[in-house]
Design a protein around this motif. Structure first.
Motif, PDB file in Angstrom:
ATOM      1  N   ILE A 136     100.191 -20.307  85.831  1.00  0.00           N
ATOM      2  CA  ILE A 136      99.292 -20.732  84.798  1.00  0.00           C
ATOM      3  C   ILE A 136      99.142 -19.620  83.755  1.00  0.00           C
ATOM      4  CG2 ILE A 136      97.401 -20.183  86.163  1.00  0.00           C
ATOM      5  CD1 ILE A 136      95.546 -22.260  84.895  1.00  0.00           C
ATOM      6  N   PHE A 137      99.168 -19.930  82.437  1.00  0.00           N
ATOM      7  CA  PHE A 137      98.968 -18.943  81.258  1.00  0.00           C
ATOM      8  C   PHE A 137      97.685 -19.211  80.758  1.00  0.00           C
ATOM      9  CE2 PHE A 137     103.198 -19.578  82.550  1.00  0.00           C
ATOM     10  CZ  PHE A 137     103.997 -18.384  82.495  1.00  0.00           C
ATOM     11  N   LEU A 138      96.725 -18.033  80.723  1.00  0.00           N
ATOM     12  CA  LEU A 138      95.504 -18.170  80.032  1.00  0.00           C
ATOM     13  C   LEU A 138      95.390 -17.198  78.889  1.00  0.00           C
ATOM     14  CD1 LEU A 138      93.584 -18.211  83.515  1.00  0.00           C
ATOM     15  CD2 LEU A 138      93.888 -20.319  82.027  1.00  0.00           C
ATOM     16  N   PRO A 139      94.196 -17.730  77.948  1.00  0.00           N
ATOM     17  CA  PRO A 139      93.864 -16.728  76.933  1.00  0.00           C
ATOM     18  C   PRO A 139      93.684 -15.300  77.198  1.00  0.00           C
ATOM     19  CG  PRO A 139      92.867 -18.911  76.429  1.00  0.00           C
ATOM     20  CD  PRO A 139      93.383 -18.835  77.932  1.00  0.00           C
ATOM     21  N   LEU A 140      94.079 -14.407  76.536  1.00  0.00           N
ATOM     22  CA  LEU A 140      94.027 -12.992  76.994  1.00  0.00           C
ATOM     23  C   LEU A 140      92.826 -12.463  77.275  1.00  0.00           C
ATOM     24  CD1 LEU A 140      96.102 -10.521  77.180  1.00  0.00           C
ATOM     25  CD2 LEU A 140      95.438  -9.956  75.135  1.00  0.00           C
ATOM     26  N   GLU A 141      91.658 -13.396  76.572  1.00  0.00           N
ATOM     27  CA  GLU A 141      90.241 -12.916  76.800  1.00  0.00           C
ATOM     28  C   GLU A 141      89.690 -13.387  77.938  1.00  0.00           C
ATOM     29  OE1 GLU A 141      90.017 -16.179  74.035  1.00  0.00           O
ATOM     30  OE2 GLU A 141      91.353 -14.441  74.208  1.00  0.00           O
ATOM     31  N   THR A 142      90.549 -14.222  78.764  1.00  0.00           N
ATOM     32  CA  THR A 142      89.947 -14.744  79.989  1.00  0.00           C
ATOM     33  C   THR A 142      89.257 -13.966  81.044  1.00  0.00           C
ATOM     34  OG1 THR A 142      91.348 -16.566  79.703  1.00  0.00           O
ATOM     35  CG2 THR A 142      90.465 -16.435  81.979  1.00  0.00           C
ATOM     36  N   LYS A 143      88.161 -14.117  81.679  1.00  0.00           N
ATOM     37  CA  LYS A 143      87.550 -13.390  82.737  1.00  0.00           C
ATOM     38  C   LYS A 143      88.259 -13.718  84.007  1.00  0.00           C
ATOM     39  CE  LYS A 143      83.495 -11.750  85.064  1.00  0.00           C
ATOM     40  NZ  LYS A 143      82.067 -11.816  85.052  1.00  0.00           N
TER      41      LYS A 143
ATOM     42  N   GLY B 126      93.813 -25.257  95.748  1.00  0.00           N
ATOM     43  CA  GLY B 126      93.941 -26.147  94.507  1.00  0.00           C
ATOM     44  C   GLY B 126      92.718 -26.822  94.237  1.00  0.00           C
ATOM     45  N   GLY B 127      92.266 -26.836  92.795  1.00  0.00           N
ATOM     46  CA  GLY B 127      91.160 -27.579  92.479  1.00  0.00           C
ATOM     47  C   GLY B 127      89.599 -26.891  92.974  1.00  0.00           C
ATOM     48  N   GLU B 128      89.707 -25.925  93.925  1.00  0.00           N
ATOM     49  CA  GLU B 128      88.321 -25.772  94.304  1.00  0.00           C
ATOM     50  C   GLU B 128      88.237 -24.025  94.133  1.00  0.00           C
ATOM     51  OE1 GLU B 128      87.198 -27.344  98.091  1.00  0.00           O
ATOM     52  OE2 GLU B 128      87.217 -25.320  99.090  1.00  0.00           O
ATOM     53  N   THR B 129      89.174 -23.452  94.150  1.00  0.00           N
ATOM     54  CA  THR B 129      88.952 -21.770  93.928  1.00  0.00           C
ATOM     55  C   THR B 129      89.201 -21.511  92.526  1.00  0.00           C
ATOM     56  OG1 THR B 129      90.077 -21.284  96.087  1.00  0.00           O
ATOM     57  CG2 THR B 129      90.075 -19.545  94.377  1.00  0.00           C
ATOM     58  N   ILE B 130      88.199 -20.745  92.312  1.00  0.00           N
ATOM     59  CA  ILE B 130      87.899 -20.259  90.579  1.00  0.00           C
ATOM     60  C   ILE B 130      88.786 -19.170  90.299  1.00  0.00           C
ATOM     61  CG2 ILE B 130      86.457 -19.534  88.897  1.00  0.00           C
ATOM     62  CD1 ILE B 130      84.069 -21.216  90.021  1.00  0.00           C
ATOM     63  N   LEU B 131      89.912 -19.557  89.417  1.00  0.00           N
ATOM     64  CA  LEU B 131      90.550 -18.313  88.959  1.00  0.00           C
ATOM     65  C   LEU B 131      90.123 -17.396  88.051  1.00  0.00           C
ATOM     66  CD1 LEU B 131      94.113 -20.175  88.666  1.00  0.00           C
ATOM     67  CD2 LEU B 131      93.247 -18.728  90.504  1.00  0.00           C
ATOM     68  N   GLY B 132      89.232 -18.041  87.124  1.00  0.00           N
ATOM     69  CA  GLY B 132      88.336 -17.114  86.213  1.00  0.00           C
ATOM     70  C   GLY B 132      87.458 -17.892  85.299  1.00  0.00           C
ATOM     71  N   TYR B 133      87.312 -17.365  84.292  1.00  0.00           N
ATOM     72  CA  TYR B 133      86.418 -18.222  83.294  1.00  0.00           C
ATOM     73  C   TYR B 133      86.827 -18.017  81.744  1.00  0.00           C
ATOM     74  CZ  TYR B 133      83.132 -18.387  87.200  1.00  0.00           C
ATOM     75  OH  TYR B 133      82.595 -18.523  88.451  1.00  0.00           O
TER      76      TYR B 133
END
Length: 214
Positions: free
Chosen positions: A187-194, A205-212
């Motif tokens: 998964i590729f997220l915006p650079l400013e993602t926390k 999957g669907g349960e653990t939060i990777l970031g915000y």
């Protein structure tokens, strides 16, 4: 109950039911060890294609894991094929013992889907992301953020299944596909993602939060 919430996904039932019937019909004719082997294979298929319910977080901006497994990469990455710039890349490796249902990381709309045939290197190698068979899904979140997630086939996995298409509106934690018999999801997220995970961490999957997303 929606079919997507059935304890076994339909792709698994297409294997489990015929094998169960075959085992019952031929069980009394075959040697005991072959019958036991068929039963073990059937039980493994039930286990592999299991479809558990998950408690989906509802925190604003949260991004959940798209797959069960172990985080093998978490950090900056230049994604120049689809996003054209620096991103935060998180890779999750799934062994054959993990749940293989894939889930949408955050709510939004699918803007494109790219499928590419490829090789079948072990999914825990970095080169697998580019060289292996994969299915990339690009989405735009409700706040206009671009998120890319990629189903990557592995050494054993030879079939990527995706139930959604370009233009579909999706919600966080929604089931969208699976990869058969060991694989990974990037998964590729915006650079400013926390980011809220680290390498080596086990996720659901669907349960653990990777970031915000910020």
């Amino acid at each position: 109950m929606r079919f997507t919430e059935f304890p076994i996904v339909k792709e698994g039932l297409l294997l489990v039911i015929p094998l169960s019937i075959l085992t019952i019909v031929l069980g009394f004719l075959l040697p005991v060890y072959i019958t036991l082997l068929l039963i073990l294979i059937d039980l493994f298929l039930v286990y592999f294609f299991r479809n558990p319910k998950r408690s989906i977080p509802d925190f604003e901006g949260s991004v959940v894991a798209p797959a069960d497994g172990k985080v093998i990469h978490a950090g900056e990455y230049l994604e120049d094929r689809f996003l054209g710039g620096k991103t935060i890349k998180i890779s999750i490796f799934m062994s054959i013992f993990n749940v293989h249902i894939n889930r949408i990381p955050t709510s939004g709309r699918i803007t494109d889907v790219f499928y590419k045939k490829g090789k079948f290197f072990s999914a825990n190698f970095d080169k697998a992301s580019l060289l292996n068979e994969h299915n990339a899904l690009l989405m735009e979140t409700e706040n206009g953020k671009k998120v890319l997630f990629v189903q990557v086939a592995g050494l054993v996995a030879r079939r990527i299944i995706c139930w959604i298409k370009k233009g579909d509106a999706v919600v966080r934690g929604q089931r969208f596909g699976l990869i058969c018999f060991g694989s990974r999801v990037d998964i590729f997220l915006p650079l400013e993602t926390k980011i809220d995970v680290k390498i080596g961490q086990r996720v659901k999957g669907g349960e653990t939060i990777l970031g915000y997303l910020t």
